[in-house]
Design a protein around this motif. Sequence first.
Motif, PDB file in Angstrom:
ATOM      1  N   LYS A 105       0.836  -1.203   0.000  1.00 36.26           N
ATOM      2  CA  LYS A 105       0.000   0.000   0.000  1.00 36.26           C
ATOM      3  C   LYS A 105       0.868   1.248   0.000  1.00 36.26           C
ATOM      4  O   LYS A 105       2.027   1.204   0.414  1.00 36.26           O
ATOM      5  CB  LYS A 105      -0.848   0.036   1.273  1.00 36.26           C
ATOM      6  N   GLY A 106       0.278   2.360  -0.404  1.00 40.16           N
ATOM      7  CA  GLY A 106       0.949   3.661  -0.327  1.00 40.16           C
ATOM      8  C   GLY A 106       2.327   3.634  -0.960  1.00 40.16           C
ATOM      9  O   GLY A 106       2.498   3.129  -2.073  1.00 40.16           O
ATOM     10  N   SER A 107       3.331   4.149  -0.227  1.00 43.62           N
ATOM     11  CA  SER A 107       4.669   4.211  -0.820  1.00 43.62           C
ATOM     12  C   SER A 107       5.315   2.831  -0.928  1.00 43.62           C
ATOM     13  O   SER A 107       6.365   2.682  -1.547  1.00 43.62           O
ATOM     14  CB  SER A 107       5.565   5.151  -0.003  1.00 43.62           C
ATOM     15  N   ASN A 108       4.686   1.812  -0.323  1.00 44.56           N
ATOM     16  CA  ASN A 108       5.223   0.444  -0.458  1.00 44.56           C
ATOM     17  C   ASN A 108       4.556  -0.345  -1.583  1.00 44.56           C
ATOM     18  O   ASN A 108       4.819  -1.530  -1.755  1.00 44.56           O
ATOM     19  CB  ASN A 108       5.047  -0.334   0.852  1.00 44.56           C
ATOM     20  N   LEU A 109       3.678   0.307  -2.309  1.00 46.18           N
ATOM     21  CA  LEU A 109       2.986  -0.367  -3.411  1.00 46.18           C
ATOM     22  C   LEU A 109       3.994  -0.767  -4.490  1.00 46.18           C
ATOM     23  O   LEU A 109       4.865   0.015  -4.859  1.00 46.18           O
ATOM     24  CB  LEU A 109       1.938   0.594  -3.997  1.00 46.18           C
ATOM     25  N   SER A 110       3.870  -2.014  -4.961  1.00 48.03           N
ATOM     26  CA  SER A 110       4.746  -2.436  -6.053  1.00 48.03           C
ATOM     27  C   SER A 110       4.051  -3.516  -6.859  1.00 48.03           C
ATOM     28  O   SER A 110       3.007  -4.031  -6.451  1.00 48.03           O
ATOM     29  CB  SER A 110       6.082  -2.954  -5.513  1.00 48.03           C
TER      30      SER A 110
END
Lengths: 229, 181
Positions: free
Chosen positions: A178-183
């Motif tokens: 999610k968020g900045s950890n989305l990949s």
Amino acid sequence: MNKLSKNTKKINILLDGKEVEAQEGENIVELAKRHGIDIPVLCYYEGMGECLGTCRVCTIRWKRHHVSACTLKAEEGMDLTIETEDLKDLRKALIELLFVEGNHFCPSCEKSGDCDLQHLGLKLEMTVPRFHYRFNNRSINFDADKILFEHNRCILCKRCTHKFEDDNGERVFAFKGKGSNLSVEMNIERANGLSEELVDQVVELCPVGAILKKGKGFDRPIGKRKYDE
Amino acid sequence: MTNKKSVATISLAGCFGCHMSFCDIDERFVDLVELVEIHKSPLTDIKGFEKRVDIGLIEGGVCNDENVEVLKSFRENCDILISLGECAIMGGLPALRNNIPLKDCLEEAYLRVPTTPHSQNIIPHHEDIPKILDKVYPCHEVVKIDYFIPGCPPSADSIWIALEALIKGKEPQLAGVMSYD
Ligand code: SF4
Ligand code: SF4
């Protein structure tokens, strides 16, 4: 091709104050193009079916709101603002954000010259992003036999996750986190089962140099690439 | 001589490719020397600023304390400062190390590298050797930069167009001639 059905209702809408004829429900990017207005697009491509609306690079103004033109459908009486200086600058800022969020080392990128993000940066005359480079720590996934996944360059456009399937109709790529950890996560087994043609297809589908074919590298000289003049 | 503009150039953490590309303006050098005098630069071997300069061209990003010092002296001594090329603009290929801790970079380069003779595997350090920074920084994150000429290297045409415009007091128009590679 943007399919215009004969049965669709003809309507009139305003593009930058100019009245033009449209078909009800027509895609605004295609409609504008038909009338000589080039709205920049990145996640969108012609004939894609339902649009993703992820990159927002086609942002225009309608009823004083910012909306993505690719997901907007023509309605009677619409009054759309497209080519103002502030909207052009907003679109440029969105491109600049993508450049600083990933690690885009164009001189060493296999997609350079064929890359939609790079092409838009040049088209919108970005000489330097106005934001600080983040140099986010991202990895490269070498695990699949035929595909190399370069997370440094992925712009999370959802083309590979939503517009690509293997021969069994299964998705090979999916979002994770999610968020900045989305990949994007690649299913290695399914990726290994892809035919050469499907690998070529997904490499072409990715607008940047995130999905690459192993063993291909740089196959054309500067001057012979998609966006070279 | 007196009404000629002056230009200074330097290479920080760069490969001199931007300077090579500058030399690729070829016969336009004849026009250039009519318009400018090249002051402090690796091309003239003039080492220090003896006077104020109109335009400074910076190749390369900032990777050590000496780069910081040199860049600051360019800012102090040049009216217009230009980041020339990807390394000056965003760190370029040297910035590929920005995600690797400095300790690991140094150990890989000097201790674990197979070509170092066993008795000499030390990390060089001496007061005369510039101290490497934790990351490679774009020039505009260290001093104010006025113009940017992208490319790796920027084409001779884009360098010429930008320089000619600035010498004549105009805004450089790089659309169509610039690249990021
Ligand atoms: S993906 Fe595109 S913008 Fe990113 S480094 Fe490669 S060529 Fe440049
Ligand atoms: S890998 Fe490519 S296609 Fe998939 S989300 Fe990232 S940029 Fe888009």
